[in-house]
Design a protein around this motif. Sequence first.
Motif, PDB file in Angstrom:
ATOM      1  N   GLN A   1       0.840  -1.202   0.000  1.00 44.01           N
ATOM      2  CA  GLN A   1       0.000   0.000   0.000  1.00 44.01           C
ATOM      3  C   GLN A   1       0.872   1.249   0.000  1.00 44.01           C
ATOM      4  OE1 GLN A   1      -2.478   0.346   3.476  1.00 44.01           O
ATOM      5  NE2 GLN A   1      -3.681   2.030   2.634  1.00 44.01           N
ATOM      6  N   LEU A   2       1.927   1.271   0.811  1.00 36.15           N
ATOM      7  CA  LEU A   2       2.833   2.415   0.861  1.00 36.15           C
ATOM      8  C   LEU A   2       3.528   2.606  -0.483  1.00 36.15           C
ATOM      9  CD1 LEU A   2       4.028   4.686   2.526  1.00 36.15           C
ATOM     10  CD2 LEU A   2       5.733   3.077   3.391  1.00 36.15           C
ATOM     11  N   ARG A   3       3.972   1.519  -1.104  1.00 40.95           N
ATOM     12  CA  ARG A   3       4.615   1.606  -2.413  1.00 40.95           C
ATOM     13  C   ARG A   3       3.662   2.211  -3.436  1.00 40.95           C
ATOM     14  NH1 ARG A   3       4.498  -0.619  -6.950  1.00 40.95           N
ATOM     15  NH2 ARG A   3       3.134  -2.327  -6.392  1.00 40.95           N
ATOM     16  N   ALA A   4       2.404   1.770  -3.429  1.00 35.24           N
ATOM     17  CA  ALA A   4       1.410   2.304  -4.364  1.00 35.24           C
ATOM     18  C   ALA A   4       1.182   3.794  -4.122  1.00 35.24           C
ATOM     19  CB  ALA A   4       0.099   1.527  -4.231  1.00 35.24           C
ATOM     20  N   GLU A   5       1.128   4.199  -2.848  1.00 34.18           N
ATOM     21  CA  GLU A   5       0.951   5.622  -2.515  1.00 34.18           C
ATOM     22  C   GLU A   5       2.124   6.444  -3.053  1.00 34.18           C
ATOM     23  OE1 GLU A   5      -1.444   7.380  -0.799  1.00 34.18           O
ATOM     24  OE2 GLU A   5      -2.735   5.638  -0.469  1.00 34.18           O
ATOM     25  N   ILE A   6       3.336   5.964  -2.847  1.00 33.96           N
ATOM     26  CA  ILE A   6       4.533   6.686  -3.298  1.00 33.96           C
ATOM     27  C   ILE A   6       4.572   6.767  -4.818  1.00 33.96           C
ATOM     28  CG2 ILE A   6       7.068   6.585  -3.400  1.00 33.96           C
ATOM     29  CD1 ILE A   6       6.916   5.434  -0.504  1.00 33.96           C
ATOM     30  N   GLU A   7       4.220   5.678  -5.501  1.00 33.18           N
ATOM     31  CA  GLU A   7       4.189   5.696  -6.966  1.00 33.18           C
ATOM     32  C   GLU A   7       3.189   6.720  -7.484  1.00 33.18           C
ATOM     33  OE1 GLU A   7       3.477   1.760  -8.466  1.00 33.18           O
ATOM     34  OE2 GLU A   7       5.496   1.068  -7.917  1.00 33.18           O
ATOM     35  N   GLU A   8       2.011   6.760  -6.874  1.00 28.68           N
ATOM     36  CA  GLU A   8       0.987   7.728  -7.306  1.00 28.68           C
ATOM     37  C   GLU A   8       1.456   9.157  -7.068  1.00 28.68           C
ATOM     38  OE1 GLU A   8      -2.569   9.401  -8.762  1.00 28.68           O
ATOM     39  OE2 GLU A   8      -1.478   7.550  -9.136  1.00 28.68           O
ATOM     40  N   TRP A   9       2.039   9.412  -5.915  1.00 30.86           N
ATOM     41  CA  TRP A   9       2.537  10.751  -5.588  1.00 30.86           C
ATOM     42  C   TRP A   9       3.641  11.153  -6.564  1.00 30.86           C
ATOM     43  CZ3 TRP A   9       1.717  15.319  -4.298  1.00 30.86           C
ATOM     44  CH2 TRP A   9       2.696  16.171  -3.793  1.00 30.86           C
ATOM     45  N   THR A  10       4.531  10.249  -6.902  1.00 32.11           N
ATOM     46  CA  THR A  10       5.607  10.537  -7.851  1.00 32.11           C
ATOM     47  C   THR A  10       5.031  10.893  -9.214  1.00 32.11           C
ATOM     48  OG1 THR A  10       7.101   9.062  -6.656  1.00 32.11           O
ATOM     49  CG2 THR A  10       7.699   9.596  -8.921  1.00 32.11           C
ATOM     50  N   ARG A  11       4.005  10.160  -9.651  1.00 29.26           N
ATOM     51  CA  ARG A  11       3.345  10.444 -10.933  1.00 29.26           C
ATOM     52  C   ARG A  11       2.728  11.841 -10.927  1.00 29.26           C
ATOM     53  NH1 ARG A  11      -1.347  10.843 -13.160  1.00 29.26           N
ATOM     54  NH2 ARG A  11      -2.500  10.436 -11.256  1.00 29.26           N
ATOM     55  N   VAL A  12       2.066  12.204  -9.839  1.00 27.69           N
ATOM     56  CA  VAL A  12       1.438  13.521  -9.726  1.00 27.69           C
ATOM     57  C   VAL A  12       2.508  14.626  -9.732  1.00 27.69           C
ATOM     58  CG1 VAL A  12       0.109  15.017  -8.169  1.00 27.69           C
ATOM     59  CG2 VAL A  12      -0.634  12.663  -8.580  1.00 27.69           C
ATOM     60  N   GLN A  13       3.602  14.427  -9.006  1.00 30.00           N
ATOM     61  CA  GLN A  13       4.673  15.435  -8.985  1.00 30.00           C
ATOM     62  C   GLN A  13       5.232  15.670 -10.385  1.00 30.00           C
ATOM     63  OE1 GLN A  13       7.024  13.474  -5.872  1.00 30.00           O
ATOM     64  NE2 GLN A  13       7.048  15.434  -4.808  1.00 30.00           N
ATOM     65  N   ARG A  14       5.491  14.591 -11.131  1.00 27.20           N
ATOM     66  CA  ARG A  14       6.017  14.740 -12.497  1.00 27.20           C
ATOM     67  C   ARG A  14       5.045  15.540 -13.359  1.00 27.20           C
ATOM     68  NH1 ARG A  14       7.202   8.741 -12.678  1.00 27.20           N
ATOM     69  NH2 ARG A  14       9.200   8.591 -11.643  1.00 27.20           N
ATOM     70  N   ALA A  15       3.769  15.215 -13.244  1.00 23.96           N
ATOM     71  CA  ALA A  15       2.766  15.916 -14.047  1.00 23.96           C
ATOM     72  C   ALA A  15       2.717  17.404 -13.690  1.00 23.96           C
ATOM     73  CB  ALA A  15       1.395  15.266 -13.847  1.00 23.96           C
ATOM     74  N   MET A  16       2.808  17.725 -12.401  1.00 28.77           N
ATOM     75  CA  MET A  16       2.788  19.135 -11.985  1.00 28.77           C
ATOM     76  C   MET A  16       3.999  19.881 -12.537  1.00 28.77           C
ATOM     77  SD  MET A  16       1.383  19.164  -8.050  1.00 28.77           S
ATOM     78  CE  MET A  16       2.831  18.326  -7.438  1.00 28.77           C
ATOM     79  N   ARG A  17       5.158  19.247 -12.495  1.00 23.16           N
ATOM     80  CA  ARG A  17       6.369  19.908 -13.001  1.00 23.16           C
ATOM     81  C   ARG A  17       6.267  20.153 -14.500  1.00 23.16           C
ATOM     82  NH1 ARG A  17       9.405  15.837  -9.461  1.00 23.16           N
ATOM     83  NH2 ARG A  17       9.469  16.925  -7.472  1.00 23.16           N
ATOM     84  N   ARG A  18       5.694  19.187 -15.233  1.00 23.19           N
ATOM     85  CA  ARG A  18       5.527  19.382 -16.682  1.00 23.19           C
ATOM     86  C   ARG A  18       4.570  20.540 -16.957  1.00 23.19           C
ATOM     87  NH1 ARG A  18       6.029  13.894 -16.879  1.00 23.19           N
ATOM     88  NH2 ARG A  18       3.815  13.529 -16.844  1.00 23.19           N
ATOM     89  N   ILE A  19       3.512  20.628 -16.188  1.00 20.85           N
ATOM     90  CA  ILE A  19       2.564  21.732 -16.368  1.00 20.85           C
ATOM     91  C   ILE A  19       3.279  23.063 -16.136  1.00 20.85           C
ATOM     92  CG2 ILE A  19       0.536  22.874 -15.365  1.00 20.85           C
ATOM     93  CD1 ILE A  19      -0.562  19.990 -14.828  1.00 20.85           C
ATOM     94  N   ALA A  20       4.068  23.142 -15.060  1.00 20.70           N
ATOM     95  CA  ALA A  20       4.776  24.380 -14.734  1.00 20.70           C
ATOM     96  C   ALA A  20       5.781  24.746 -15.813  1.00 20.70           C
ATOM     97  CB  ALA A  20       5.486  24.241 -13.387  1.00 20.70           C
ATOM     98  N   GLU A  21       6.320  23.749 -16.492  1.00 14.59           N
ATOM     99  CA  GLU A  21       7.318  24.008 -17.533  1.00 14.59           C
ATOM    100  C   GLU A  21       6.689  24.069 -18.916  1.00 14.59           C
ATOM    101  OE1 GLU A  21      10.016  20.812 -16.799  1.00 14.59           O
ATOM    102  OE2 GLU A  21      10.661  21.658 -14.885  1.00 14.59           O
ATOM    103  N   ASN A  22       5.351  24.087 -18.984  1.00 10.17           N
ATOM    104  CA  ASN A  22       4.609  24.138 -20.251  1.00 10.17           C
ATOM    105  C   ASN A  22       4.963  22.997 -21.182  1.00 10.17           C
ATOM    106  OD1 ASN A  22       2.835  26.271 -19.914  1.00 10.17           O
ATOM    107  ND2 ASN A  22       4.434  27.773 -20.386  1.00 10.17           N
ATOM    108  N   GLU A  23       5.226  21.825 -20.625  1.00 14.38           N
ATOM    109  CA  GLU A  23       5.498  20.644 -21.439  1.00 14.38           C
ATOM    110  C   GLU A  23       4.184  19.917 -21.674  1.00 14.38           C
ATOM    111  OE1 GLU A  23       8.450  18.110 -19.737  1.00 14.38           O
ATOM    112  OE2 GLU A  23       9.884  19.734 -19.483  1.00 14.38           O
ATOM    113  N   PRO A  24       4.075  19.233 -22.801  1.00 15.98           N
ATOM    114  CA  PRO A  24       2.838  18.467 -23.026  1.00 15.98           C
ATOM    115  C   PRO A  24       2.721  17.323 -22.041  1.00 15.98           C
ATOM    116  CG  PRO A  24       4.456  18.022 -24.765  1.00 15.98           C
ATOM    117  CD  PRO A  24       5.021  19.123 -23.882  1.00 15.98           C
ATOM    118  N   PRO A  25       1.501  16.933 -21.704  1.00 17.30           N
ATOM    119  CA  PRO A  25       1.337  15.837 -20.746  1.00 17.30           C
ATOM    120  C   PRO A  25       1.866  14.520 -21.314  1.00 17.30           C
ATOM    121  CG  PRO A  25      -0.781  16.495 -21.674  1.00 17.30           C
ATOM    122  CD  PRO A  25       0.243  17.473 -22.184  1.00 17.30           C
ATOM    123  N   ASN A  26       2.283  13.653 -20.441  1.00 17.96           N
ATOM    124  CA  ASN A  26       2.754  12.331 -20.821  1.00 17.96           C
ATOM    125  C   ASN A  26       1.563  11.394 -20.722  1.00 17.96           C
ATOM    126  OD1 ASN A  26       3.863   9.783 -21.025  1.00 17.96           O
ATOM    127  ND2 ASN A  26       5.631  10.249 -19.734  1.00 17.96           N
TER     128      ASN A  26
END
Length: 169
Positions: free
Chosen positions: A140-165
């Motif tokens: 469960q902890l691993r799944a939580e960390i994976e989801e959080w990592t995915r969200v962080q990457r997406a936020m950084r791409r948005i801030a850098e005006n990169e297209p979504p993955n």
Amino acid sequence: MESRRDWTRLGRAIRSAREELGMTQAALAKAAGVARQTLRSLEAGEDRGRIPPSLGKVESALGWPSGHAMRTLEGRDEPPAPPAQTRPPYEGMPLRVIKELTDGQVLDSEVVDLTKPGSSSRLVVVYMSDAPAAEMDPEQLRAEIEEWTRVQRAMRRIAENEPPNVNEA
């Protein structure tokens, strides 16, 4: 003769100061420029044969005066009060945000600079869980960390005006 070093006392002082500042171990480790495991070891009060170079970095990140960690370690000093906040931590926040921030355990946070010319906007995301991380099973902890990592990457791409993955959606 070398004085007795009380690593447990120092660990409690570091943890207490960090919690009073509202920081996670990850946030303090990042602010101090040390590995999270280093901070975890210091807070656990693990005996050490020598003074680690990281101690001064942690001391500085906590806002303690120089030498304070050593005095605490040697039982000669109590940790100073954390710096006074200039305003209450929830001042100006909507009640629904205050409720969310006070329910559950903060697992991590991210501040994404969204500044565009003429703007001073920031996105602050607080990642929380209803169950403390210590109570989660490893999967469960691993799944939580994976989801959080995915969200962080997406936020950084948005801030850098990169297209979504599309592979991460």
